[in-house]
Design a protein around this motif. Structure first.
Motif, PDB file in Angstrom:
ATOM      1  N   VAL A  16       0.734  -1.109  -0.002  1.00 18.19           N
ATOM      2  CA  VAL A  16       0.107  -0.063   0.126  1.00 18.19           C
ATOM      3  C   VAL A  16       0.696   1.259   0.182  1.00 18.19           C
ATOM      4  O   VAL A  16       0.374   2.237  -0.217  1.00 18.19           O
ATOM      5  CB  VAL A  16      -1.054   0.084   1.230  1.00 18.19           C
ATOM      6  N   PHE A  17       2.065   1.113   0.043  1.00 24.81           N
ATOM      7  CA  PHE A  17       2.864   2.219   0.274  1.00 24.81           C
ATOM      8  C   PHE A  17       4.026   2.442  -1.030  1.00 24.81           C
ATOM      9  O   PHE A  17       4.142   1.345  -1.788  1.00 24.81           O
ATOM     10  CB  PHE A  17       3.921   2.278   1.311  1.00 24.81           C
ATOM     11  N   LYS A  18       3.907   3.695  -1.619  1.00 26.40           N
ATOM     12  CA  LYS A  18       4.465   3.849  -2.701  1.00 26.40           C
ATOM     13  C   LYS A  18       5.628   4.959  -2.765  1.00 26.40           C
ATOM     14  O   LYS A  18       4.883   6.112  -2.000  1.00 26.40           O
ATOM     15  CB  LYS A  18       3.700   3.980  -3.956  1.00 26.40           C
ATOM     16  N   GLY A  19       6.991   4.900  -3.061  1.00 25.14           N
ATOM     17  CA  GLY A  19       7.684   5.999  -2.826  1.00 25.14           C
ATOM     18  C   GLY A  19       7.821   6.830  -3.919  1.00 25.14           C
ATOM     19  O   GLY A  19       7.729   6.591  -5.203  1.00 25.14           O
ATOM     20  N   PHE A  20       8.258   8.156  -3.771  1.00 21.44           N
ATOM     21  CA  PHE A  20       8.683   9.100  -4.560  1.00 21.44           C
ATOM     22  C   PHE A  20       9.699  10.082  -4.298  1.00 21.44           C
ATOM     23  O   PHE A  20      10.186  10.282  -3.151  1.00 21.44           O
ATOM     24  CB  PHE A  20       7.171  10.102  -4.789  1.00 21.44           C
ATOM     25  N   PRO A  21      10.352  10.615  -5.267  1.00 16.79           N
ATOM     26  CA  PRO A  21      11.529  11.341  -4.923  1.00 16.79           C
ATOM     27  C   PRO A  21      11.310  12.630  -4.447  1.00 16.79           C
ATOM     28  O   PRO A  21      12.178  13.114  -3.708  1.00 16.79           O
ATOM     29  CB  PRO A  21      12.316  11.473  -6.481  1.00 16.79           C
ATOM     30  N   ASP A  22      10.198  13.376  -4.606  1.00 13.04           N
ATOM     31  CA  ASP A  22       9.962  14.508  -4.193  1.00 13.04           C
ATOM     32  C   ASP A  22       8.426  14.940  -4.229  1.00 13.04           C
ATOM     33  O   ASP A  22       7.533  14.205  -4.700  1.00 13.04           O
ATOM     34  CB  ASP A  22      10.478  15.851  -4.890  1.00 13.04           C
ATOM     35  N   GLU A  23       7.902  16.147  -3.521  1.00 14.46           N
ATOM     36  CA  GLU A  23       6.729  16.405  -3.438  1.00 14.46           C
ATOM     37  C   GLU A  23       5.800  16.636  -4.685  1.00 14.46           C
ATOM     38  O   GLU A  23       4.696  16.394  -4.880  1.00 14.46           O
ATOM     39  CB  GLU A  23       6.491  17.715  -2.384  1.00 14.46           C
ATOM     40  N   ASP A  24       6.539  17.242  -5.557  1.00 12.10           N
ATOM     41  CA  ASP A  24       6.039  17.468  -6.960  1.00 12.10           C
ATOM     42  C   ASP A  24       5.707  16.164  -7.462  1.00 12.10           C
ATOM     43  O   ASP A  24       4.618  16.018  -8.225  1.00 12.10           O
ATOM     44  CB  ASP A  24       6.847  18.332  -7.643  1.00 12.10           C
ATOM     45  N   SER A  25       6.266  15.330  -7.527  1.00  8.37           N
ATOM     46  CA  SER A  25       6.142  13.884  -8.068  1.00  8.37           C
ATOM     47  C   SER A  25       4.881  13.266  -7.559  1.00  8.37           C
ATOM     48  O   SER A  25       3.975  12.833  -8.046  1.00  8.37           O
ATOM     49  CB  SER A  25       7.170  13.003  -7.646  1.00  8.37           C
ATOM     50  N   ILE A  26       4.608  13.357  -5.992  1.00  9.69           N
ATOM     51  CA  ILE A  26       3.506  13.033  -5.489  1.00  9.69           C
ATOM     52  C   ILE A  26       2.095  13.612  -5.978  1.00  9.69           C
ATOM     53  O   ILE A  26       1.194  13.203  -6.222  1.00  9.69           O
ATOM     54  CB  ILE A  26       3.789  13.066  -3.935  1.00  9.69           C
ATOM     55  N   VAL A  27       2.310  15.020  -6.097  1.00 10.58           N
ATOM     56  CA  VAL A  27       1.094  15.785  -6.328  1.00 10.58           C
ATOM     57  C   VAL A  27       0.761  15.447  -7.838  1.00 10.58           C
ATOM     58  O   VAL A  27      -0.296  15.268  -8.119  1.00 10.58           O
ATOM     59  CB  VAL A  27       1.399  17.311  -6.163  1.00 10.58           C
ATOM     60  N   ASN A  28       1.731  15.258  -8.773  1.00  8.22           N
ATOM     61  CA  ASN A  28       1.521  15.165 -10.260  1.00  8.22           C
ATOM     62  C   ASN A  28       0.902  13.421 -10.181  1.00  8.22           C
ATOM     63  O   ASN A  28       0.065  13.477 -10.979  1.00  8.22           O
ATOM     64  CB  ASN A  28       2.884  15.169 -10.884  1.00  8.22           C
ATOM     65  N   TYR A  29       1.423  12.630  -9.525  1.00 11.84           N
ATOM     66  CA  TYR A  29       0.862  11.356  -9.616  1.00 11.84           C
ATOM     67  C   TYR A  29      -0.730  11.301  -9.085  1.00 11.84           C
ATOM     68  O   TYR A  29      -1.341  10.738  -9.644  1.00 11.84           O
ATOM     69  CB  TYR A  29       1.771  10.271  -8.903  1.00 11.84           C
ATOM     70  N   THR A  30      -0.654  11.856  -7.906  1.00 14.38           N
ATOM     71  CA  THR A  30      -2.269  11.940  -7.366  1.00 14.38           C
ATOM     72  C   THR A  30      -3.291  12.510  -8.144  1.00 14.38           C
ATOM     73  O   THR A  30      -4.257  12.295  -8.383  1.00 14.38           O
ATOM     74  CB  THR A  30      -2.264  12.818  -6.032  1.00 14.38           C
ATOM     75  N   ALA A  84      -3.267   8.756   1.595  1.00  6.62           N
ATOM     76  CA  ALA A  84      -2.748  10.008   2.010  1.00  6.62           C
ATOM     77  C   ALA A  84      -1.141  10.164   1.501  1.00  6.62           C
ATOM     78  O   ALA A  84      -0.803   8.899   1.157  1.00  6.62           O
ATOM     79  CB  ALA A  84      -2.689   9.933   3.707  1.00  6.62           C
ATOM     80  N   SER A  85      -0.683  11.122   1.553  1.00  5.54           N
ATOM     81  CA  SER A  85       0.695  11.114   1.076  1.00  5.54           C
ATOM     82  C   SER A  85       1.525  11.925   2.418  1.00  5.54           C
ATOM     83  O   SER A  85       1.030  12.638   3.355  1.00  5.54           O
ATOM     84  CB  SER A  85       0.891  12.153  -0.099  1.00  5.54           C
ATOM     85  N   VAL A  86       2.594  11.351   2.610  1.00  8.32           N
ATOM     86  CA  VAL A  86       3.268  11.665   3.689  1.00  8.32           C
ATOM     87  C   VAL A  86       4.965  12.230   3.024  1.00  8.32           C
ATOM     88  O   VAL A  86       5.465  11.518   2.477  1.00  8.32           O
ATOM     89  CB  VAL A  86       3.764  10.527   4.912  1.00  8.32           C
ATOM     90  N   ILE A  87       5.208  13.556   3.424  1.00 14.32           N
ATOM     91  CA  ILE A  87       6.313  14.203   2.691  1.00 14.32           C
ATOM     92  C   ILE A  87       7.178  14.517   4.026  1.00 14.32           C
ATOM     93  O   ILE A  87       6.845  15.417   4.836  1.00 14.32           O
ATOM     94  CB  ILE A  87       5.949  15.623   2.066  1.00 14.32           C
ATOM     95  N   VAL A  88       8.247  13.668   3.967  1.00 12.82           N
ATOM     96  CA  VAL A  88       9.471  13.825   4.971  1.00 12.82           C
ATOM     97  C   VAL A  88      10.634  14.745   4.599  1.00 12.82           C
ATOM     98  O   VAL A  88      11.018  14.484   3.411  1.00 12.82           O
ATOM     99  CB  VAL A  88       9.800  12.516   5.518  1.00 12.82           C
ATOM    100  N   GLN A  89      10.980  15.783   5.151  1.00 10.97           N
ATOM    101  CA  GLN A  89      12.135  16.641   4.856  1.00 10.97           C
ATOM    102  C   GLN A  89      13.301  15.903   5.359  1.00 10.97           C
ATOM    103  O   GLN A  89      13.360  15.616   6.800  1.00 10.97           O
ATOM    104  CB  GLN A  89      11.753  18.166   5.229  1.00 10.97           C
ATOM    105  N   THR A  90      14.179  15.527   4.656  1.00 14.69           N
ATOM    106  CA  THR A  90      15.602  14.948   5.248  1.00 14.69           C
ATOM    107  C   THR A  90      16.574  15.756   4.657  1.00 14.69           C
ATOM    108  O   THR A  90      16.510  16.732   4.150  1.00 14.69           O
ATOM    109  CB  THR A  90      15.633  13.667   4.347  1.00 14.69           C
TER     110      THR A  90
END
Length: 183
Positions: A8-22, A35-41
């Motif tokens: 159920v989890f899918k990884g993305f390189p950055d927040e823009d990729s998540i928004v674009n996919y969604t 839901a999407s979780v964006i972690v600043q690393t």
């Protein structure tokens, strides 16, 4: 359980990729994004000492921002905000917090758990008399004002219609003083 997908989890390189996919691809892939979780690393991918993250939940599972708070205050419990614990936001937040603590401490975090309770507590007892009065009193005030304004307008129109200048009482009866203006 063989038919249940735990992927159920899918990884993305950055927040823009998540928004674009969604917004663009998830519907075509027949995927419902919960839901999407964006972690600043850090730049090397490690977690900083002070972890900042965002939880962006599907709008179907959250409350609209204009419905979170009532337009005007009324006594009693606020019914808004239930979406946050009924539709998983608090669950996701707790899961992320436990994972962050587990990463820094090195073992699973069992306690404390989440306990949710409506505010105010103890239970609010609704006063039915006050509820009726707060809804009927403004209506009665408006109706009484409308009647007095209607009567005043009726008398003004009658005065203009009869071309009266003054109306004065005399012996319990109204005496009309006619002033005719001949032009």
């Amino acid at each position: 359980m063989s038919k249940v997908s735990v992927d159920v989890f899918k990884g993305f390189p950055d927040e823009d990729s998540i928004v674009n996919y969604t917004l663009n691809q998830a519907y075509r892939d027949n995927v419902s994004v919960f839901a999407s979780v964006i972690v600043q690393t850090n730049k090397d991918g490690s977690l900083p000492p002070h972890v900042l993250y965002k939880i962006r939940q599907n709008s179907s599972f959250t409350e609209k921002t204009n419905e979170i708070r009532r337009a005007y205050w009324r006594p009693g419990p606020n019914t808004g905000g239930k979406f946050y614990f009924l539709y998983g936001f608090v669950w996701i937040q707790d899961m992320i917090e436990r994972a962050i603590i587990n990463t820094f401490v090195g073992h699973d975090v069992v306690e404390p758990g989440n306990y949710v309770q409506m505010f105010p507590y103890p239970c609010y007892t609704r006063d039915d008399f006050l509820f009726v009065i707060e809804h009927m009193m403004p209506l009665c005030m408006v109706i009484s004002w409308v009647y007095s304004v209607a009567m005043m307008i009726q008398h003004i129109v009658a005065e203009k219609e009869h071309r009266l200048k003054e109306v004065r009482p005399s012996d319990g009866h109204l005496e009309f003083c006619y002033h005719r203006y001949d032009y």
